[in-house]
Design a protein around this motif. Structure first.
Motif, mmCIF file in Angstrom:
data_model
loop_
_atom_site.group_PDB
_atom_site.id
_atom_site.type_symbol
_atom_site.label_atom_id
_atom_site.label_comp_id
_atom_site.label_asym_id
_atom_site.label_seq_id
_atom_site.Cartn_x
_atom_site.Cartn_y
_atom_site.Cartn_z
ATOM 1 N N ILE A 26 0.874 -1.218 0.119
ATOM 2 C CA ILE A 26 0.044 0.055 -0.032
ATOM 3 C C ILE A 26 1.107 1.303 0.137
ATOM 4 C CG2 ILE A 26 -1.628 1.500 1.389
ATOM 5 C CD1 ILE A 26 -2.769 -1.531 2.151
ATOM 6 N N SER A 27 1.833 1.237 0.779
ATOM 7 C CA SER A 27 2.792 2.240 1.033
ATOM 8 C C SER A 27 3.596 2.560 -0.525
ATOM 9 C CB SER A 27 3.718 1.882 2.048
ATOM 10 O OG SER A 27 4.782 3.326 1.931
ATOM 11 N N GLN A 29 2.144 1.836 -3.507
ATOM 12 C CA GLN A 29 1.047 2.472 -4.280
ATOM 13 C C GLN A 29 0.831 3.926 -3.996
ATOM 14 O OE1 GLN A 29 -2.168 -0.405 -4.461
ATOM 15 N NE2 GLN A 29 -0.995 -1.945 -4.815
ATOM 16 N N LEU A 30 1.066 4.331 -2.756
ATOM 17 C CA LEU A 30 0.697 5.692 -2.394
ATOM 18 C C LEU A 30 1.896 6.498 -2.885
ATOM 19 C CD1 LEU A 30 -0.579 5.343 1.306
ATOM 20 C CD2 LEU A 30 -1.984 6.028 -0.587
ATOM 21 N N ASP A 31 3.100 6.052 -3.001
ATOM 22 C CA ASP A 31 4.206 6.779 -3.440
ATOM 23 C C ASP A 31 4.113 6.894 -4.739
ATOM 24 O OD1 ASP A 31 5.459 6.813 -1.006
ATOM 25 O OD2 ASP A 31 6.840 5.205 -1.272
ATOM 26 N N GLN A 32 3.430 5.857 -5.379
ATOM 27 C CA GLN A 32 3.323 5.883 -6.854
ATOM 28 C C GLN A 32 2.382 6.989 -7.338
ATOM 29 O OE1 GLN A 32 2.063 2.336 -8.707
ATOM 30 N NE2 GLN A 32 2.488 2.966 -10.726
ATOM 31 N N LEU A 33 1.167 7.111 -6.515
ATOM 32 C CA LEU A 33 0.218 8.067 -6.643
ATOM 33 C C LEU A 33 0.559 9.388 -6.497
ATOM 34 C CD1 LEU A 33 -2.736 8.860 -7.054
ATOM 35 C CD2 LEU A 33 -2.811 8.675 -4.763
ATOM 36 N N LYS A 34 1.454 9.597 -5.428
ATOM 37 C CA LYS A 34 1.980 10.838 -5.215
ATOM 38 C C LYS A 34 2.893 11.537 -6.539
ATOM 39 C CE LYS A 34 3.302 12.553 -1.376
ATOM 40 N NZ LYS A 34 3.744 13.076 -0.082
ATOM 41 N N SER A 35 3.559 10.562 -6.983
ATOM 42 C CA SER A 35 4.567 10.694 -8.164
ATOM 43 C C SER A 35 3.727 11.159 -9.409
ATOM 44 C CB SER A 35 5.517 9.599 -8.345
ATOM 45 O OG SER A 35 6.324 9.362 -7.363
ATOM 46 N N ARG A 58 -2.492 15.281 1.627
ATOM 47 C CA ARG A 58 -3.207 15.162 2.898
ATOM 48 C C ARG A 58 -3.920 13.739 2.874
ATOM 49 N NH1 ARG A 58 -6.430 20.751 2.715
ATOM 50 N NH2 ARG A 58 -4.541 22.107 3.192
ATOM 51 N N TRP A 59 -4.416 13.273 1.692
ATOM 52 C CA TRP A 59 -5.194 11.812 1.926
ATOM 53 C C TRP A 59 -4.004 10.734 2.001
ATOM 54 C CZ3 TRP A 59 -4.988 7.754 -1.426
ATOM 55 C CH2 TRP A 59 -5.657 6.530 -0.934
ATOM 56 N N VAL A 60 -2.899 10.811 1.463
ATOM 57 C CA VAL A 60 -1.825 10.104 1.609
ATOM 58 C C VAL A 60 -1.315 9.778 2.929
ATOM 59 C CG1 VAL A 60 0.498 9.412 0.691
ATOM 60 C CG2 VAL A 60 -1.051 9.833 -1.146
ATOM 61 N N ASP A 69 -0.233 2.474 9.712
ATOM 62 C CA ASP A 69 0.060 2.103 11.200
ATOM 63 C C ASP A 69 -0.662 1.328 11.846
ATOM 64 O OD1 ASP A 69 2.076 4.535 10.764
ATOM 65 O OD2 ASP A 69 0.819 5.575 12.108
ATOM 66 N N HIS A 70 -1.729 1.066 11.644
ATOM 67 C CA HIS A 70 -2.877 -0.002 12.171
ATOM 68 C C HIS A 70 -2.517 -1.440 11.691
ATOM 69 C CE1 HIS A 70 -5.598 3.038 13.479
ATOM 70 N NE2 HIS A 70 -5.774 2.376 14.322
#
Length: 109
Positions: A26-27, A29-35, A58-60, A69-70
């Motif tokens: 997931i992390s 994929q979030l990095d890819q989205l931000k890029s 903000r969402w990321v 974290d959970h």
């Protein structure tokens, strides 16, 4: 076919590792989205694109703080409880082995 609900430490630790792997995926994929959003912002600096970038950031960060974290905390809790289960099993076995021999013979120990 007999089924058991008992979990061993190895199985629990494997599941905890899968939680960590899921969080890592997931992390990434979030990095890819931000890029991708940053690339879009570089191509267009319109107000809408800047708003998209700010909202995405903000969402990321929110996802990282809550979901990731959970997942990591759950994996750590699972590992800790597996270790506690092993310790309790070991203590229980030692208690059984400390039973006087006459009773131990009755129990088949």
């Amino acid at each position: 076919m007999s089924h058991s609900t008992q979990l061993n430490t190895e199985t629990i630790n494997q599941q905890a590792a899968r939680h960590d792997e899921t969080a890592d995926n997931i992390s990434q994929q979030l990095d890819q989205l931000k890029s991708q959003v940053e690339a879009t912002l570089a191509a267009s600096t319109s107000s809408a694109t800047r708003a998209l970038s700010t909202t995405t950031d903000r969402w990321v960060e929110s996802v990282r703080k809550s979901v990731l974290d959970h997942l990591h905390a759950m994996a750590e809790n699972m590992r800790r409880e597996a270790k506690n289960q092993d310790a309790m099993d070991s203590d229980s076995m030692q208690s059984i082995l400390n039973v006087p021999m006459e009773t131990g013979n009755f129990l088949g120990v």
